[in-house]
Design a protein around this motif. Structure first.
Motif, mmCIF file in Angstrom:
data_model
loop_
_atom_site.group_PDB
_atom_site.id
_atom_site.type_symbol
_atom_site.label_atom_id
_atom_site.label_comp_id
_atom_site.label_asym_id
_atom_site.label_seq_id
_atom_site.Cartn_x
_atom_site.Cartn_y
_atom_site.Cartn_z
ATOM 1 N N PRO A 1 -26.154 13.001 3.742
ATOM 2 C CA PRO A 1 -26.560 13.937 4.793
ATOM 3 C C PRO A 1 -28.078 14.036 4.966
ATOM 4 O O PRO A 1 -28.580 14.152 6.084
ATOM 5 N N THR A 2 -28.820 13.939 3.867
ATOM 6 C CA THR A 2 -30.279 13.981 3.958
ATOM 7 C C THR A 2 -30.809 12.736 4.645
ATOM 8 O O THR A 2 -31.720 12.814 5.478
ATOM 9 N N VAL A 3 -30.227 11.591 4.320
ATOM 10 C CA VAL A 3 -30.647 10.342 4.965
ATOM 11 C C VAL A 3 -30.370 10.395 6.459
ATOM 12 O O VAL A 3 -31.212 10.004 7.273
ATOM 13 N N ILE A 4 -29.210 10.899 6.852
ATOM 14 C CA ILE A 4 -28.868 10.993 8.277
ATOM 15 C C ILE A 4 -29.773 11.987 8.980
ATOM 16 O O ILE A 4 -30.203 11.767 10.115
ATOM 17 N N SER A 5 -30.126 13.078 8.316
ATOM 18 C CA SER A 5 -31.046 14.050 8.900
ATOM 19 C C SER A 5 -32.425 13.434 9.107
ATOM 20 O O SER A 5 -33.043 13.616 10.169
ATOM 21 N N LYS B 1 -22.414 11.781 11.156
ATOM 22 C CA LYS B 1 -22.338 12.494 9.883
ATOM 23 C C LYS B 1 -20.925 13.053 9.672
ATOM 24 O O LYS B 1 -20.387 13.010 8.561
ATOM 25 N N SER B 2 -20.300 13.552 10.736
ATOM 26 C CA SER B 2 -18.943 14.084 10.597
ATOM 27 C C SER B 2 -17.927 12.974 10.383
ATOM 28 O O SER B 2 -16.904 13.167 9.717
ATOM 29 N N ILE B 3 -18.174 11.787 10.929
ATOM 30 C CA ILE B 3 -17.252 10.660 10.760
ATOM 31 C C ILE B 3 -17.276 10.162 9.316
ATOM 32 O O ILE B 3 -16.233 9.873 8.740
#
Length: 115
Positions: free
Chosen positions: A43-47, A110-112
């Motif tokens: 999640p941090t990487v995607i953010s 992120k949800s996928i």
């Protein structure tokens, strides 16, 4: 010529020996804690990716907006230059639209992946 061949062979042998020693020993030895290459969770990487993509898209769109405006001002009524400026302004609009949509798309990603 013979001396050059001997020097090159000696260098290659030394590099090969050092490489073999590192591989056999299990890798380089650190004085302290080993360096972690992946320190963030997904999640941090995607953010971080969201912020980077949005910034890059907005910067490129601003560049196209500037180019389109400059071409429009300097066109002097030339239809070919006006069309080029319109294309640049369209590209800027698409870039801004993608910059606005990138957080939505990356949140969907992120949800996928289930984070």
């Amino acid at each position: 010529m013979y001396r050059t061949v001997v020097r090159v062979t000696a260098r290659v042998t030394f590099v090969g020996a050092v490489t073999t020693a590192v591989l056999v020993s299990g890798g380089p030895v650190y004085a302290g804690e080993p360096v972690r290459l992946a320190v963030n969770d997904l999640p941090t990487v995607i953010s971080n990716l969201t912020n980077t993509v949005t910034t890059l898209l907005a910067a490129v769109a601003t560049l196209f907006l500037t180019i389109g405006g400059f071409r429009r001002v300097t066109s002097g009524g030339d239809p070919a230059e006006v069309e080029k400026s319109n294309q640049a302004l369209r590209s800027a609009a698409i870039g801004y639209a993608l910059a606005v949509m990138s957080p939505v798309l990356l949140t969907l990603l992120k949800s996928i992946v289930g984070s």
